[in-house]
Design a protein around this motif. Structure first.
Motif, PDB file in Angstrom:
ATOM      1  N   LYS A 182       0.782  -1.245   0.021  1.00 17.92           N
ATOM      2  CA  LYS A 182      -0.087  -0.047   0.084  1.00 17.92           C
ATOM      3  C   LYS A 182       0.924   1.132  -0.161  1.00 17.92           C
ATOM      4  O   LYS A 182       0.545   2.268  -0.614  1.00 17.92           O
ATOM      5  CB  LYS A 182      -1.206   0.076   1.226  1.00 17.92           C
ATOM      6  CG  LYS A 182      -1.976   1.089   1.152  1.00 17.92           C
ATOM      7  CD  LYS A 182      -2.897   0.900   2.456  1.00 17.92           C
ATOM      8  CE  LYS A 182      -3.755   2.239   2.373  1.00 17.92           C
ATOM      9  NZ  LYS A 182      -4.698   2.222   3.527  1.00 17.92           N
TER      10      LYS A 182
ATOM     11  N   ILE B 126      -5.181  -2.013  -7.612  1.00 19.97           N
ATOM     12  CA  ILE B 126      -6.222  -1.800  -6.365  1.00 19.97           C
ATOM     13  C   ILE B 126      -7.189  -2.844  -6.322  1.00 19.97           C
ATOM     14  O   ILE B 126      -7.464  -3.399  -5.644  1.00 19.97           O
ATOM     15  CB  ILE B 126      -6.844  -0.514  -6.698  1.00 19.97           C
ATOM     16  CG1 ILE B 126      -6.146   0.605  -6.552  1.00 19.97           C
ATOM     17  CG2 ILE B 126      -7.990  -0.392  -5.346  1.00 19.97           C
ATOM     18  CD1 ILE B 126      -6.655   1.977  -6.744  1.00 19.97           C
TER      19      ILE B 126
ATOM     20  N   THR C 125      -4.763   1.110 -12.361  1.00 27.41           N
ATOM     21  CA  THR C 125      -6.071   0.688 -11.313  1.00 27.41           C
ATOM     22  C   THR C 125      -6.155  -0.764 -11.065  1.00 27.41           C
ATOM     23  O   THR C 125      -6.769  -1.004  -9.889  1.00 27.41           O
ATOM     24  CB  THR C 125      -7.387   1.489 -11.784  1.00 27.41           C
ATOM     25  OG1 THR C 125      -7.748   0.890 -13.409  1.00 27.41           O
ATOM     26  CG2 THR C 125      -7.250   2.826 -12.210  1.00 27.41           C
TER      27      THR C 125
END
Length: 300
Positions: free
Chosen positions: A204, A225, A222
């Motif tokens: 993270k 994620i 993306t």
């Protein structure tokens, strides 16, 4: 290494003699046939490593000339018919440092003797062939050091998590990989498989660093994620691959990767240990050295 466990030798021994430190390959190797629980491995640990970052960076730099010399000897031996070569396999979650490790390792070597392949999602052509087809095409030639950024294991990792193939077909792939790697070893390929083990929290932080730095936006997707929501499934997939495919011919090594300096030092050290074990030698001249020198000196 596993939390609460240590494979490192102490200061004991008969007559008060200090025991020799075990090779890093012994400390980091995944025992074949044993259950693997990645939650028991500390991704921030530094088993067998230097005391801190400064010492680690310095130690890694000191390995450079030794690695370069061994690589040159391997390359030279290959030019004279020695079939031996090395294949470094790097696997790990996003941001674990596969690309960074490649950059660091290549910095130690002459690129002429290296072959690098980053495996992405299979192309339509690759999907029309058995899953090992594209891997075979990328293997190093005799005398070379090959580096795989991802590898044949994508076909039992992503394929398992994303359910891209029937489970029965997936199960057969572990055996196919083991037989493939045994064939490589029998043909003179030293296979060094490194799982770059990063923690959920550290991933993270690294993803946020990419988002907060415009110069690193190109490295962000993306989909990274989305994959974090599948973290437990990926960890399980890695555990199964490590359990089933850490063999005598091609063992797995778990590299704690939360500390980049340790990751780089550890992979470099593993390479050094394996190259030293190979001990490649410069080939002897197949011509009359003295006569060639006499002729050259006699020329105007």
């Amino acid at each position: 290494m596993a939390k609460g466990k240590s494979k490192q030798g102490g200061d004991g021994g008969k007559n008060g003699k200090k025991k020799a430190a075990p090779a890093l390959s012994e400390l980091l190797r995944v025992p074949g046939g044993e259950r693997v629980d990645l939650s028991a491995y500390d991704a921030a640990a530094t088993p067998g490593g230097p005391r801190d970052k400064a010492a680690g960076v310095a130690a890694a730099a000191e390995l450079g000339p030794r690695l370069a010399g061994l690589q040159e000897r391997l390359w030279a031996a290959g030019s004279a018919g020695d079939r031996r070569r090395v294949l470094l396999v790097l696997q790990g979650m996003d941001t674990s440092g596969k690309g960074g490790t490649v950059k660091h390792v290549i910095g130690q070597f002459n690129p002429s003797g290296c072959r690098i392949k980053a495996f992405k999602a299979p192309t339509p052509e690759e999907l029309n062939h058995p899953f090992l087809w594209r891997v075979v095409k990328a293997l190093p030639e005799p005398g070379e050091i090959g580096i795989f950024d991802r590898s044949q294991y994508e076909d039992v990792l992503v394929a398992r998590v994303r359910e891209l193939v029937p489970r029965a077909s997936l199960g057969r792939r572990y055996g196919q990989i083991n037989r493939f790697e045994k064939t490589l070893a029998d043909d003179g390929v030293t296979v060094i498989k490194c799982f770059l083990h990063i923690s959920y929290e550290q991933q993270k932080r690294r993803l946020l660093e990419r988002l907060d730095n415009p110069d690193k936006h190109w490295k962000f997707s993306t989909g990274d994620i989305d994959d974090r929501t599948l973290w437990p499934a990926y960890q399980e997939a890695y555990e199964i691959a490590l359990e089933r495919c850490s063999t005598e011919a091609a063992p797995w090594f778990v590299i704690p990767a939360d500390r980049k300096w340790y990751r780089n030092w550890a992979v470099s050290t593993l390479l050094l240990e394996h190259l030293e074990a190979l001990d490649p030698q410069y080939p002897k001249a197949d011509f009359d050295v003295a006569e060639s020198r006499r002729r050259l000196v006699a020329m105007d």
